[in-house]
Design a protein around this motif. Structure first.
Motif, PDB file in Angstrom:
ATOM      1  N   ILE A 321       0.843  -1.185   0.000  1.00 31.75           N
ATOM      2  CA  ILE A 321       0.000   0.000   0.000  1.00 31.75           C
ATOM      3  C   ILE A 321       0.880   1.238   0.000  1.00 31.75           C
ATOM      4  O   ILE A 321       1.930   1.263   0.640  1.00 31.75           O
ATOM      5  CB  ILE A 321      -0.948   0.012   1.214  1.00 31.75           C
ATOM      6  N   ALA A 322       0.441   2.262  -0.755  1.00 26.38           N
ATOM      7  CA  ALA A 322       1.140   3.542  -0.738  1.00 26.38           C
ATOM      8  C   ALA A 322       0.137   4.639  -0.412  1.00 26.38           C
ATOM      9  O   ALA A 322      -0.936   4.705  -1.014  1.00 26.38           O
ATOM     10  CB  ALA A 322       1.793   3.822  -2.084  1.00 26.38           C
ATOM     11  N   VAL A 323       0.496   5.476   0.540  1.00 28.66           N
ATOM     12  CA  VAL A 323      -0.270   6.677   0.842  1.00 28.66           C
ATOM     13  C   VAL A 323       0.588   7.847   0.391  1.00 28.66           C
ATOM     14  O   VAL A 323       1.721   8.004   0.855  1.00 28.66           O
ATOM     15  CB  VAL A 323      -0.590   6.772   2.344  1.00 28.66           C
ATOM     16  N   VAL A 324       0.061   8.636  -0.541  1.00 27.82           N
ATOM     17  CA  VAL A 324       0.856   9.693  -1.146  1.00 27.82           C
ATOM     18  C   VAL A 324       0.123  11.016  -0.980  1.00 27.82           C
ATOM     19  O   VAL A 324      -1.007  11.173  -1.447  1.00 27.82           O
ATOM     20  CB  VAL A 324       1.117   9.407  -2.638  1.00 27.82           C
ATOM     21  N   GLU A 325       0.777  11.963  -0.336  1.00 30.45           N
ATOM     22  CA  GLU A 325       0.179  13.270  -0.099  1.00 30.45           C
ATOM     23  C   GLU A 325       1.081  14.349  -0.680  1.00 30.45           C
ATOM     24  O   GLU A 325       2.309  14.282  -0.559  1.00 30.45           O
ATOM     25  CB  GLU A 325       0.024  13.484   1.417  1.00 30.45           C
ATOM     26  N   GLY A 326       0.462  15.324  -1.340  1.00 32.25           N
ATOM     27  CA  GLY A 326       1.180  16.554  -1.661  1.00 32.25           C
ATOM     28  C   GLY A 326       2.215  16.465  -2.768  1.00 32.25           C
ATOM     29  O   GLY A 326       3.185  17.211  -2.749  1.00 32.25           O
ATOM     30  N   LEU A 327       2.026  15.594  -3.738  1.00 35.10           N
ATOM     31  CA  LEU A 327       2.956  15.552  -4.874  1.00 35.10           C
ATOM     32  C   LEU A 327       2.255  16.032  -6.135  1.00 35.10           C
ATOM     33  O   LEU A 327       1.109  15.686  -6.387  1.00 35.10           O
ATOM     34  CB  LEU A 327       3.483  14.132  -5.110  1.00 35.10           C
ATOM     35  N   LEU A 339      13.082   1.861  -4.514  1.00 38.00           N
ATOM     36  CA  LEU A 339      12.042   2.896  -4.560  1.00 38.00           C
ATOM     37  C   LEU A 339      12.630   4.122  -5.241  1.00 38.00           C
ATOM     38  O   LEU A 339      13.729   4.556  -4.912  1.00 38.00           O
ATOM     39  CB  LEU A 339      11.630   3.255  -3.128  1.00 38.00           C
ATOM     40  N   ILE A 341      11.633   8.119  -6.227  1.00 42.46           N
ATOM     41  CA  ILE A 341      10.743   9.281  -6.205  1.00 42.46           C
ATOM     42  C   ILE A 341      11.456  10.367  -6.982  1.00 42.46           C
ATOM     43  O   ILE A 341      12.614  10.686  -6.679  1.00 42.46           O
ATOM     44  CB  ILE A 341      10.460   9.743  -4.771  1.00 42.46           C
TER      45      ILE A 341
ATOM     46  N   TYR B 330       9.594  16.771   3.181  1.00 38.20           N
ATOM     47  CA  TYR B 330       8.652  15.658   3.088  1.00 38.20           C
ATOM     48  C   TYR B 330       9.024  14.560   4.085  1.00 38.20           C
ATOM     49  O   TYR B 330      10.125  14.551   4.649  1.00 38.20           O
ATOM     50  CB  TYR B 330       8.673  15.066   1.672  1.00 38.20           C
ATOM     51  N   VAL B 332       9.237  10.428   3.783  1.00 42.52           N
ATOM     52  CA  VAL B 332       9.197   9.256   2.909  1.00 42.52           C
ATOM     53  C   VAL B 332       9.518   8.071   3.804  1.00 42.52           C
ATOM     54  O   VAL B 332      10.653   7.911   4.254  1.00 42.52           O
ATOM     55  CB  VAL B 332      10.232   9.350   1.776  1.00 42.52           C
ATOM     56  N   LEU B 340       4.653   5.578   2.828  1.00 36.87           N
ATOM     57  CA  LEU B 340       4.000   6.870   3.038  1.00 36.87           C
ATOM     58  C   LEU B 340       4.881   7.967   2.465  1.00 36.87           C
ATOM     59  O   LEU B 340       6.077   8.027   2.755  1.00 36.87           O
ATOM     60  CB  LEU B 340       3.799   7.128   4.537  1.00 36.87           C
ATOM     61  N   ILE B 341       4.271   8.823   1.657  1.00 38.52           N
ATOM     62  CA  ILE B 341       4.933  10.041   1.207  1.00 38.52           C
ATOM     63  C   ILE B 341       4.006  11.180   1.591  1.00 38.52           C
ATOM     64  O   ILE B 341       2.815  11.160   1.225  1.00 38.52           O
ATOM     65  CB  ILE B 341       5.178  10.037  -0.310  1.00 38.52           C
ATOM     66  N   CYS B 342       4.514  12.159   2.315  1.00 45.82           N
ATOM     67  CA  CYS B 342       3.633  13.177   2.891  1.00 45.82           C
ATOM     68  C   CYS B 342       4.478  14.404   3.212  1.00 45.82           C
ATOM     69  O   CYS B 342       5.622  14.280   3.648  1.00 45.82           O
ATOM     70  CB  CYS B 342       3.028  12.586   4.172  1.00 45.82           C
ATOM     71  N   ARG B 343       3.922  15.575   2.998  1.00 48.57           N
ATOM     72  CA  ARG B 343       4.628  16.786   3.412  1.00 48.57           C
ATOM     73  C   ARG B 343       4.745  16.810   4.930  1.00 48.57           C
ATOM     74  O   ARG B 343       3.787  16.465   5.632  1.00 48.57           O
ATOM     75  CB  ARG B 343       3.893  18.031   2.918  1.00 48.57           C
TER      76      ARG B 343
END
Lengths: 366, 366
Positions: A321-327, A339, A341, B330, B332, B340-343
């Motif tokens: 699972i990936a949770v991605v915010e703010g890209l 990985l 990015i 961020y 990572v 999880l990737i998040c600011r």
């Protein structure tokens, strides 16, 4: 056209480092289903040609390390239909080998040569073009390349200029004589090319008679041609691989475009406008991928939740699972132990990153 | 002070969802070495107290599912030193249980209660404070909490106001009477608190005699106290766990701060200024992590290459490589099956993301 004399050579030796870490040394792009079609690129390539070429007349040229992968993806093939190059020497030696191998079985054969990792959406149109091409070259020394009608001033492709003065030849209404092959142009040039109507993308797909291409090689790449001609009695025997392994390293590292097509006066282009992409970059993948309402292209089989994220390619494997915010406009790609990015606009640097990874952490990550 | 009468209760039932996916339900923050010190938080907590409290006098309160993890991290403990709560009911029932358990063995005991997942850097100073605190409370009903001299107007902590009028008591020069406990303030309030010199961060570390805390509970949380007092004859026997499991669900879900400390008139604070953080957020982790020249905090044991990336926390596990380009400030974080990737500025939303993940994809990802 006698279908039994049609051969198809699929070039599958690439390692696809531009798609790292999705494409890995041990599992390059041609074996992946990057677009989520349910089939790998090489499988799709095979299925595209198999209505035209008998399954027993396919040859796949690749590295020894991918032989079992090829047979896994193309179980219709016998092991001896997978030719292995001991080293990479670009397309001319690869084609010389395959053509010599076919000539040993049938000197009257015709062949189509194709990359293993391109996307073609207008399959029926494409098949018509290939059939027409095989008819055009049969019994001649004409060398035919397939050009794609450009839909945009793409700077990532080579272009073929058609000689509009010459008119059509050999009954193929859309077949013209080639005036020039060009390298990848800058944007200004690409715009001029597209506007002129005389320039077509070079798809890297070729059609010719086996005797025609070998004759042209005898003229323009005589050492390469002679090296493989010397193996005539060994092809299809246990002596083939040792022979090939012995001559390959000394072969000139040269493309068939540069070594033959740009030099021969007997070169033609059949212009098609079926949907085609070499899917050579993340950008081209992004163009062809299904995207969500925020323009995110999600793939790879994993579960993805996005928040405030747009224009982003997210590939994570099944079970992950990936949770991605703010890209915005990024690539997020995970595969096995790696990985990446990266901003989409900087995708051309990925090859350098891969070099850095290899240098610093070793081959196993590449 | 008779060291044999010193007990330490470590509260280790948290699940640390703010640190998802590093902290997982099956491996919460207290069992992790997030800061890369070489020791888990719970191990560091144990080692911090073991010069003051005999190993046989520790109790760890946690969930049944973490009992074996606790014993793995603290092999000095006997299994019966790990108390398991059948449900989470905040700190008051947890402390009532532990205090009743200790009282059954030694009604004259003194105890210190500590979270299991905080960072303390000035260990020697801290130990002096705890020793002083134990001396202060021994043989009394005084309830002592440890306050931290604030270094910034932190809005993530509760504050304790010390009564400066009262002067010091009981021989502890730095011990004062508590005037008020406050909830987390807004920034303006926090600034006023810090400037006043009267406010200290509430560390959640308490020191008292077992009889003192049970007496206070009898007054302010009589039902909770009575429930655990009824088990006196069962503690340390096979009947203990069934008894605890039977009474726990009905216990009030309340913190000891709110249920006792804010109500009792006999509450003191010992103000320390050893380095302390609850490492409750990625922001506080970032503050305490080693950072590279671009302000990136890299951890987790994996290999990381960054390009044009700054102020970013990157945690990937050993055996994994991450190439990160073009991120500023961020998070990572990868662990097992989750990325999880998040600011960083949006880290307070992580709990919501975890809820979304649980709702959409199930418990196994949380």
């Amino acid at each position: 056209m006698n279908q039994q004399q049609n051969y198809c050579v699929i070039m599958a030796g690439g390692i696809g480092s531009r798609f790292w870490p999705l494409s890995r040394n041990r599992m390059p792009k041609q074996f992946l289903d990057i677009l989520g079609t349910g089939k790998s690129f090489i499988r799709s390539t095979f299925e595209r040609f198999v209505p035209i070429v008998p399954a027993g007349n396919f040859l796949v040229v690749t590295s020894e390390q991918y032989k079992s992968l090829v047979l896994e993806h193309l179980p219709e093939l016998r092991p001896d239909q997978v030719l292995t190059e001991p080293v990479r020497r670009n397309t001319a030696p690869c084609i010389a080998y395959a053509a010599s191998r076919i000539a040993a079985a049938d000197p009257e054969a015709n062949m189509v040569v194709s990359p293993s990792d391109h996307l073609i959406t207008g399959e029926a149109d494409f098949q018509s073009v290939v059939r027409e091409g095989l008819d055009f070259v049969a019994g001649t020394d004409k060398l035919l390349t397939i050009g794609i009608k450009p839909s945009r001033p793409e700077t990532g492709y080579g272009y073929i200029q058609v000689d509009t003065a010459g008119g059509s030849e050999g009954g193929g209404g859309a077949i013209g004589k080639v005036k020039t092959f060009t390298e990848k142009p800058n944007l200004e040039m690409a715009r001029i090319f597209v506007e002129s109507g005389e320039f077509f993308w070079n798809s890297g797909i070729f059609v010719w008679s086996v005797s025609g291409i070998l004759k042209a090689m005898r003229t323009y790449l005589p050492e390469v041609e002679a090296a493989f001609a010397a193996g005539r009695d060994r092809y299809g025997t246990p002596a083939e691989q040792p022979f090939v392994d012995s001559i390959y390293p000394a072969c000139e590292n040269i493309s068939v475009d540069y070594g033959v097509m740009e030099k021969s006066p007997d070169v033609y282009v059949r212009c098609g406008d079926f949907g085609w992409s070499d899917i050579g970059t993340w950008g081209s993948l992004y163009q062809h991928a299904v995207r969500d309402g925020q323009g995110n292209a999600v793939g790879g089989g994993g579960e993805v939740l996005t928040y405030g994220t747009s224009g982003t390619v997210i590939h994570v494997p099944a079970g992950k699972i990936a949770v991605v915010e703010g890209l915005e406009d990024y690539l997020v790609v995970e595969r096995d132990d790696a990985l990446l990015i990266c901003r989409r606009e900087n995708e051309q640097h990925i090859r350098n990153y891969v070099e850095d990874v290899k240098y610093r952490f070793g081959e196993e990550f590449v």
